[in-house]
Design a protein around this motif. Structure first.
Motif, PDB file in Angstrom:
ATOM      1  N   MET A 132       0.829  -1.199   0.000  1.00 59.38           N
ATOM      2  CA  MET A 132       0.000   0.000   0.000  1.00 59.38           C
ATOM      3  C   MET A 132       0.869   1.256   0.000  1.00 59.38           C
TER       4      MET A 132
ATOM      5  N   ASP B 242     -13.181  -0.239  -5.723  1.00 57.94           N
ATOM      6  CA  ASP B 242     -12.767  -1.612  -5.992  1.00 57.94           C
ATOM      7  C   ASP B 242     -12.089  -1.732  -7.349  1.00 57.94           C
TER       8      ASP B 242
ATOM      9  N   THR C 187      -8.590  -0.140  -7.220  1.00 57.39           N
ATOM     10  CA  THR C 187      -7.689  -0.996  -6.440  1.00 57.39           C
ATOM     11  C   THR C 187      -7.240  -2.202  -7.257  1.00 57.39           C
ATOM     12  N   ARG C 188      -8.201  -2.828  -7.955  1.00 53.42           N
ATOM     13  CA  ARG C 188      -7.852  -4.013  -8.754  1.00 53.42           C
ATOM     14  C   ARG C 188      -6.984  -3.644  -9.949  1.00 53.42           C
TER      15      ARG C 188
ATOM     16  N   GLY D  36      -3.691  -3.171  -6.219  1.00 58.52           N
ATOM     17  CA  GLY D  36      -3.701  -2.858  -4.803  1.00 58.52           C
ATOM     18  C   GLY D  36      -2.634  -1.885  -4.353  1.00 58.52           C
TER      19      GLY D  36
ATOM     20  N   ASP E  43      -4.022   2.847  -1.816  1.00 56.78           N
ATOM     21  CA  ASP E  43      -4.815   2.608  -0.621  1.00 56.78           C
ATOM     22  C   ASP E  43      -6.286   2.945  -0.890  1.00 56.78           C
ATOM     23  N   PRO E  44      -7.202   1.984  -0.736  1.00 55.36           N
ATOM     24  CA  PRO E  44      -8.628   2.249  -0.976  1.00 55.36           C
ATOM     25  C   PRO E  44      -9.171   3.405  -0.146  1.00 55.36           C
TER      26      PRO E  44
END
Length: 280
Positions: free
Chosen positions: A1, A31, A34-35, A39, A42-43
């Motif tokens: 992250m 999502d 992030t994908r 990743g 950081d979401p």
């Protein structure tokens, strides 16, 4: 992250933008980002950024995935991607081909891959450069005559991206004035945003200081050992009118505003006199 600290400055950008109807749900977009970035972002940072920049929700998931994938395939690290999009959300309307074509033009600049990425991240609109294949190389070569090195030209672009689109008849008088009238060396210019100002603004502020005795003309190639007590160029041109008047010129804002108006008239009168002379 990636660290939250990297994005903190960007997530606050445009925080006062009014929330509008969105075409994408926040969890779905988080999502997807992030994908797509494996990743690496950081979401929670994505969530915060979107909340403070709700206009980002007006673009579909496919647009996000396409743009993120394209920049990653071009070598852009994930930590640059959200700042780039926040700086210019309209980039999400670009096709992979448009982005790639724009980057290919900049990759001929010889600025170096990392410097090109920094420039595009800060000013994504530079991907929309002229279709003329020689335009960018000619502009860089023209500025390098003054700036001496490609790295210095890159610095000028980072400070004043308008140098890429401004006409040479707008740029060259500024260079001449800085060298001949102000005696400012290149090192000072590279620390300022002077080329983003109009020539009138540059002349007005310089002349105001000069007539007050705060600024004294120096040779462009002054002796490095000579003491220069003039205000720095960035103090002269990159400050608000109030700060310039009170902190740099040691006058009042009202005095500067009056001078600005009178000086503009003075220059107009000079232009009229020169025009009359040419007609004779």
């Amino acid at each position: 992250m990636l660290s939250r600290r990297i994005f903190s400055g960007f997530s606050r950008f445009s925080g006062n933008v009014r929330r509008s109807w969105s075409s994408v749900a926040v969890p779905e977009l988080i999502d997807s980002i992030t994908r797509t970035t494996d990743g690496e972002i950081d979401p929670e940072i994505v969530d915060e950024t979107i909340k403070l920049n709700p206009q980002l929700l007006n673009y579909g998931l496919e647009s996000w995935q396409s743009v993120l994938t394209t920049f990653r395939s071009q070598g852009f690290p994930s930590y640059m991607l959200m700042p780039l999009i926040v700086n210019h959300p309209m980039i999400l309307r670009k096709s992979p081909e448009q982005i790639t074509q724009g980057l290919n033009k900049w990759n001929t600049s010889q600025f170096g891959e990392k410097n090109v990425m920094k420039l595009i991240t800060k000013y994504p609109t530079l991907l929309e450069i002229s279709n003329d294949e020689m335009y960018l190389s000619n502009r860089i070569a023209h500025l390098q005559e003054y700036a001496e090195t490609r790295k210095n030209v890159w610095t000028l672009f980072m400070n004043c991206p308008n140098l890429i689109s401004d006409k040479t008849h707008v740029i060259d008088p500024k260079i001449k004035y800085l060298k001949q009238n102000m005696g400012v060396n290149l090192a000072e210019v590279l620390k300022s945003e002077v080329f983003s100002k109009t020539l009138l603004k540059i002349r007005c502020r310089h002349t105001f200081l000069e007539r007050l005795g705060v600024y004294k003309a120096k040779s462009y190639k002054e002796d490095p050992g000579e003491v220069n007590n003039n205000p720095k160029l960035h103090q002269i041109v990159d400050t608000s009118d109030k700060t310039f008047a009170t902190k740099i010129a040691f006058a009042t804002l009202e005095e500067y505003e009056v001078f600005e108006e009178l000086y503009s008239r003075e220059l107009n009168d000079q232009d009229d006199e020169e025009s009359d002379t040419d007609d004779e």
